[in-house]
Design a protein around this motif. Structure first.
Motif, PDB file in Angstrom:
ATOM      1  N   LEU A  23       0.844  -1.256   0.035  1.00 26.33           N
ATOM      2  CA  LEU A  23       0.143  -0.040  -0.079  1.00 26.33           C
ATOM      3  C   LEU A  23       0.917   1.222  -0.079  1.00 26.33           C
ATOM      4  CD1 LEU A  23      -2.558  -1.080   3.035  1.00 26.33           C
ATOM      5  CD2 LEU A  23      -3.080  -1.180   0.476  1.00 26.33           C
ATOM      6  N   VAL A  24       0.292   2.309  -0.633  1.00 25.58           N
ATOM      7  CA  VAL A  24       1.253   3.886  -0.758  1.00 25.58           C
ATOM      8  C   VAL A  24      -0.016   4.562  -0.308  1.00 25.58           C
ATOM      9  CG1 VAL A  24       2.488   5.167  -1.907  1.00 25.58           C
ATOM     10  CG2 VAL A  24       2.702   2.745  -2.466  1.00 25.58           C
ATOM     11  N   ALA A  25       0.282   5.448   0.799  1.00 27.68           N
ATOM     12  CA  ALA A  25      -0.702   6.420   0.990  1.00 27.68           C
ATOM     13  C   ALA A  25       0.263   7.649   1.172  1.00 27.68           C
ATOM     14  CB  ALA A  25      -1.086   6.061   2.412  1.00 27.68           C
ATOM     15  N   ILE A  26      -0.498   8.624   0.691  1.00 24.04           N
ATOM     16  CA  ILE A  26      -0.262  10.048   0.769  1.00 24.04           C
ATOM     17  C   ILE A  26      -1.144  10.689   1.835  1.00 24.04           C
ATOM     18  CG2 ILE A  26      -1.762  11.045  -0.723  1.00 24.04           C
ATOM     19  CD1 ILE A  26       0.350  13.232  -1.680  1.00 24.04           C
ATOM     20  N   GLY A  27      -0.287  11.531   2.735  1.00 19.71           N
ATOM     21  CA  GLY A  27      -0.967  12.370   3.962  1.00 19.71           C
ATOM     22  C   GLY A  27      -0.575  13.813   3.768  1.00 19.71           C
ATOM     23  N   ILE A  28      -1.359  14.638   4.118  1.00 16.77           N
ATOM     24  CA  ILE A  28      -1.324  16.182   4.094  1.00 16.77           C
ATOM     25  C   ILE A  28      -1.865  16.812   5.344  1.00 16.77           C
ATOM     26  CG2 ILE A  28      -1.849  18.162   2.880  1.00 16.77           C
ATOM     27  CD1 ILE A  28      -2.505  16.544   0.369  1.00 16.77           C
ATOM     28  N   GLU A  29      -1.008  17.519   6.072  1.00 17.86           N
ATOM     29  CA  GLU A  29      -1.437  18.239   7.235  1.00 17.86           C
ATOM     30  C   GLU A  29      -0.831  19.681   7.004  1.00 17.86           C
ATOM     31  OE1 GLU A  29      -1.039  18.224  12.045  1.00 17.86           O
ATOM     32  OE2 GLU A  29       0.515  17.485  10.941  1.00 17.86           O
ATOM     33  N   GLY A  30      -1.730  20.616   7.516  1.00 16.96           N
ATOM     34  CA  GLY A  30      -1.439  21.791   7.325  1.00 16.96           C
ATOM     35  C   GLY A  30      -1.960  22.705   8.498  1.00 16.96           C
ATOM     36  N   LEU A  39       4.626  10.792   2.322  1.00 17.90           N
ATOM     37  CA  LEU A  39       4.404   9.604   1.421  1.00 17.90           C
ATOM     38  C   LEU A  39       4.799   8.386   2.174  1.00 17.90           C
ATOM     39  CD1 LEU A  39       3.170   9.113  -1.518  1.00 17.90           C
ATOM     40  CD2 LEU A  39       5.494   9.047  -2.522  1.00 17.90           C
ATOM     41  N   LEU A  40       3.983   7.459   2.162  1.00 13.45           N
ATOM     42  CA  LEU A  40       4.358   6.104   3.207  1.00 13.45           C
ATOM     43  C   LEU A  40       4.020   4.889   2.262  1.00 13.45           C
ATOM     44  CD1 LEU A  40       3.977   5.709   6.776  1.00 13.45           C
ATOM     45  CD2 LEU A  40       2.683   4.296   5.466  1.00 13.45           C
ATOM     46  N   ARG A  41       4.753   3.990   2.302  1.00 18.52           N
ATOM     47  CA  ARG A  41       4.665   2.719   1.752  1.00 18.52           C
ATOM     48  C   ARG A  41       4.503   1.518   2.790  1.00 18.52           C
ATOM     49  NH1 ARG A  41       9.199   1.402  -2.182  1.00 18.52           N
ATOM     50  NH2 ARG A  41      10.558   1.184  -0.098  1.00 18.52           N
ATOM     51  N   TYR A  42       3.638   0.503   2.788  1.00 19.39           N
ATOM     52  CA  TYR A  42       3.404  -0.525   3.483  1.00 19.39           C
ATOM     53  C   TYR A  42       3.972  -1.784   2.797  1.00 19.39           C
ATOM     54  CZ  TYR A  42       1.417  -4.748   5.691  1.00 19.39           C
ATOM     55  OH  TYR A  42       1.466  -6.048   6.024  1.00 19.39           O
ATOM     56  N   THR A  43       4.736  -2.345   3.022  1.00 22.54           N
ATOM     57  CA  THR A  43       5.261  -3.870   2.373  1.00 22.54           C
ATOM     58  C   THR A  43       4.801  -4.959   3.206  1.00 22.54           C
ATOM     59  OG1 THR A  43       7.316  -2.605   1.598  1.00 22.54           O
ATOM     60  CG2 THR A  43       7.095  -5.164   1.500  1.00 22.54           C
ATOM     61  N   PRO A  44       4.006  -5.664   2.624  1.00 23.22           N
ATOM     62  CA  PRO A  44       3.511  -7.069   3.223  1.00 23.22           C
ATOM     63  C   PRO A  44       4.626  -7.918   3.825  1.00 23.22           C
ATOM     64  CG  PRO A  44       2.941  -7.060   1.004  1.00 23.22           C
ATOM     65  CD  PRO A  44       3.482  -5.715   1.298  1.00 23.22           C
ATOM     66  N   ILE A 255      -0.105  11.516   9.038  1.00 28.51           N
ATOM     67  CA  ILE A 255      -1.476  11.357   8.401  1.00 28.51           C
ATOM     68  C   ILE A 255      -1.619  10.113   7.596  1.00 28.51           C
ATOM     69  CG2 ILE A 255      -3.184  12.582   7.087  1.00 28.51           C
ATOM     70  CD1 ILE A 255      -2.506  13.888   9.821  1.00 28.51           C
ATOM     71  N   ALA A 256      -0.553   9.829   6.798  1.00 28.56           N
ATOM     72  CA  ALA A 256      -0.396   8.811   5.773  1.00 28.56           C
ATOM     73  C   ALA A 256      -0.463   7.529   6.630  1.00 28.56           C
ATOM     74  CB  ALA A 256       0.769   8.846   5.042  1.00 28.56           C
ATOM     75  N   GLN A 257       0.200   7.473   7.879  1.00 26.52           N
ATOM     76  CA  GLN A 257       0.191   6.333   8.421  1.00 26.52           C
ATOM     77  C   GLN A 257      -1.084   5.856   9.139  1.00 26.52           C
ATOM     78  OE1 GLN A 257       3.345   3.946   9.983  1.00 26.52           O
ATOM     79  NE2 GLN A 257       1.498   3.231   9.505  1.00 26.52           N
ATOM     80  N   GLY A 259      -3.961   6.867   7.715  1.00 27.77           N
ATOM     81  CA  GLY A 259      -4.870   6.567   6.859  1.00 27.77           C
ATOM     82  C   GLY A 259      -4.591   4.917   6.325  1.00 27.77           C
ATOM     83  N   VAL A 260      -3.348   4.783   6.550  1.00 28.23           N
ATOM     84  CA  VAL A 260      -2.964   3.067   6.153  1.00 28.23           C
ATOM     85  C   VAL A 260      -3.570   2.172   7.042  1.00 28.23           C
ATOM     86  CG1 VAL A 260      -1.002   1.409   5.809  1.00 28.23           C
ATOM     87  CG2 VAL A 260      -0.909   3.811   4.752  1.00 28.23           C
ATOM     88  N   PHE A 261      -3.716   2.439   8.516  1.00 26.18           N
ATOM     89  CA  PHE A 261      -4.060   1.896   9.363  1.00 26.18           C
ATOM     90  C   PHE A 261      -5.707   1.633   9.009  1.00 26.18           C
ATOM     91  CE2 PHE A 261      -0.435   2.448  12.316  1.00 26.18           C
ATOM     92  CZ  PHE A 261      -0.012   1.115  12.150  1.00 26.18           C
ATOM     93  N   GLN A 262      -6.342   2.949   8.930  1.00 23.71           N
ATOM     94  CA  GLN A 262      -7.803   2.871   8.735  1.00 23.71           C
ATOM     95  C   GLN A 262      -8.216   2.076   7.782  1.00 23.71           C
ATOM     96  OE1 GLN A 262      -9.436   6.665   8.425  1.00 23.71           O
ATOM     97  NE2 GLN A 262     -11.599   5.934   9.136  1.00 23.71           N
ATOM     98  N   TYR A 263      -7.334   2.285   6.565  1.00 20.10           N
ATOM     99  CA  TYR A 263      -7.811   1.447   5.256  1.00 20.10           C
ATOM    100  C   TYR A 263      -7.518  -0.102   5.455  1.00 20.10           C
ATOM    101  CZ  TYR A 263      -7.530  -0.215   0.543  1.00 20.10           C
ATOM    102  OH  TYR A 263      -7.754  -1.112  -0.553  1.00 20.10           O
ATOM    103  N   MET A 264      -6.516  -0.377   6.102  1.00 19.29           N
ATOM    104  CA  MET A 264      -6.319  -1.821   6.472  1.00 19.29           C
ATOM    105  C   MET A 264      -7.391  -2.785   7.212  1.00 19.29           C
ATOM    106  SD  MET A 264      -2.256  -1.600   6.743  1.00 19.29           S
ATOM    107  CE  MET A 264      -1.713  -3.435   6.664  1.00 19.29           C
ATOM    108  N   HIS A 265      -7.840  -1.625   8.311  1.00 22.13           N
ATOM    109  CA  HIS A 265      -8.916  -2.074   9.336  1.00 22.13           C
ATOM    110  C   HIS A 265     -10.283  -2.045   8.717  1.00 22.13           C
ATOM    111  CE1 HIS A 265      -6.543  -3.339  12.536  1.00 22.13           C
ATOM    112  NE2 HIS A 265      -5.682  -2.440  12.359  1.00 22.13           N
ATOM    113  N   GLY A 266     -10.493  -1.609   7.561  1.00 19.04           N
ATOM    114  CA  GLY A 266     -11.520  -1.788   6.954  1.00 19.04           C
ATOM    115  C   GLY A 266     -12.505  -0.451   7.022  1.00 19.04           C
ATOM    116  N   GLY A 267     -11.876   0.589   7.413  1.00 18.19           N
ATOM    117  CA  GLY A 267     -12.563   2.162   7.713  1.00 18.19           C
ATOM    118  C   GLY A 267     -12.184   2.818   6.401  1.00 18.19           C
ATOM    119  N   GLY A 268     -12.905   3.858   6.290  1.00 17.60           N
ATOM    120  CA  GLY A 268     -12.697   4.901   5.101  1.00 17.60           C
ATOM    121  C   GLY A 268     -13.726   5.916   5.048  1.00 17.60           C
TER     122      GLY A 268
END
Length: 292
Positions: A23-30, A39-44, A255-257, A259-268
Motif C-alpha cells: 500500500l502507498v498512502a499520501i498524507g497532508i497536514e497544514g 508519502l508512506l509505503r506498507y510492504t507486506p 496522516i498517511a500512517q 490512513g493506512v491503518f484505517q484502510y487496512m482495518h476496513g475503515g474509510g
C-alpha cells in the motif's frame, strides 16, 4: 523508517493486520503557515515456505517506510505573525482514548501555548526562522535568573494570557531597569509554562493509572519540555515518548500512517463525504468502525 519488529506491531489498541498487498498512502497536514506532505509505503510480510502468498500464510507484520515527508513554512518578518482570530487555530493539552472515543482531560481556556511563545518572541523582536519557539528555546539557555511569573493552572485546564501580559510588561520594566535580560525572561517563561503542562499531565496520568507520556505538536520539539516531562514520568516509573521536529511540527507522514491503518482495518470515507472542519475537536471523533 522501518518499524517492523519480531513482536507484533501495535498502535494503541490496533494490531497491524496482515495483508498480501503493498500500500502507498499520501498524507497532508497544514496549519496557519505550514503544510506537510508525506508519502508512506506498507510492504507486506514475505509468505512462509510453501505458502500461497496470502497474508494469512505470511510471517511477521510487514514494514512501513516513509518515502518522503517535506514541509514548507511561510516565514513572516520578525515581530509579526498571525492573529488567532484570523487563523481560528485551537490546540488541546491532555487527552485519553477509551472505548473508541477520545476524552479531553485538560485544555487551554484562552490561547495555545505555542501561540503564547510566538507572541512573546514577537515582543522581543526574535526571528521567525526557523520558528519563534525555537529561538526562545535557544535564548532561554543563556538565562541565569528566574523571574517569578503568574501560574495559570485552573483544575485540569491552563491559562496563558495573564502570564503573557505580565512577562510582556517586564520587557520594558525589567529589561530597561537592568534587573533582568531577555534571556532571563525566555528562561522564566519556559520554566513556568512547562511546569504547568507537567502538573496537569501528571494528574491525568494518576487518574488513568498510566506511566507513559506521548508529546506531540510544535512545542513538543522543545528539549526542555521533554526533559521536564521525562523527569516526572521517570519518578512514576514510566517514560516519555518524544519526537524531533520532523514528526512534531505539521507533517504528512503521520496522516498517511493513520490512513493506512484505517484502510487496512476496513475503515474509510467516501470522497464526496470528505470535508475539512476547522474547529473540529478531538473529543468529537466517533470511530464508526471497529478493529477485528
Amino acid at each position: 523508517m522501518d518499524v517492523s519488529a519480531e513482536a507484533p506491531l501495535r498502535i494503541g489498541n490496533l494490531r497491524s493486520p496482515k495483508s498480501d498487498k503493498p500500500l502507498v498512502a499520501i498524507g497532508i497536514e497544514g496549519s496557519a503557515n505550514k503544510i506537510g506532505v508525506g508519502l508512506l509505503r506498507y510492504t507486506p510480510p514475505a509468505p512462509r515456505n510453501g505458502g500461497d502468498g496470502d497474508g494469512g500464510d505470511a510471517e511477521g507484520e510487514g514494514s512501513y517506510d516513509i518515502l518522503s515527508n517535506p514541509r514548507k513554512t511561510y516565514l513572516t518578518p520578525a515581530g509579526t505573525g498571525f492573529l488567532p482570530r484570523e487563523t481560528a487555530y485551537h490546540h488541546q493539552q491532555v487527552i485519553s482514548y477509551s472505548r473508541h472515543r477520545y476524552r479531553i482531560f485538560g485544555e487551554t481556556i484562552d490561547m495555545a501555548i505555542g501561540n503564547c511563545l510566538d507572541k512573546f518572541a514577537r515582543v522581543l523582536g526574535l526571528s521567525n526562522d526557523p520558528s519563534p519557539g525555537y529561538n526562545i528555546e535557544q535564548l532561554a539557555k543563556k538565562g541565569t535568573k528566574f523571574v517569578d511569573l503568574p501560574y495559570g493552572v485552573k483544575g485540569m485546564d491552563v491559562s496563558f494570557t495573564g502570564i503573557l501580559s505580565h512577562v510582556e510588561g517586564l520587557v520594558k520594566g525589567g529589561m530597561e531597569s537592568g534587573t533582568c535580560t531577555a534571556a532571563d525572561l525566555c528562561f522564566s517563561l519556559q520554566e513556568t509554562l512547562f511546569a504547568m503542562l507537567v502538573e496537569i499531565t501528571e494528574r491525568a496520568m494518576a487518574h488513568c493509572g498510566k506511566n507513559t507520556v506521548l508529546i506531540v505538536g510544535g512545542v513538543g520539539c522543545n528539549r526542555r519540555l521533554q526533559e521536564m516531562m521525562g523527569l516526572m514520568a521517570a519518578e512514576r516509573g514510566g517514560r516519555v515518548c518524544a519526537m524531533d521536529h520532523r514528526y512534531c511540527i505539521d507533517n504528512g507522514a503521520m496522516i498517511a500512517q493513520a490512513g493506512v491503518f484505517q484502510y487496512m482495518h476496513g475503515g474509510g470515507t467516501e470522497l464526496e463525504d470528505t470535508t475539512c472542519t476547522q474547529r473540529f475537536r478531538t473529543d468529537a471523533v466517533d470511530v464508526a468502525w471497529r478493529p477485528p
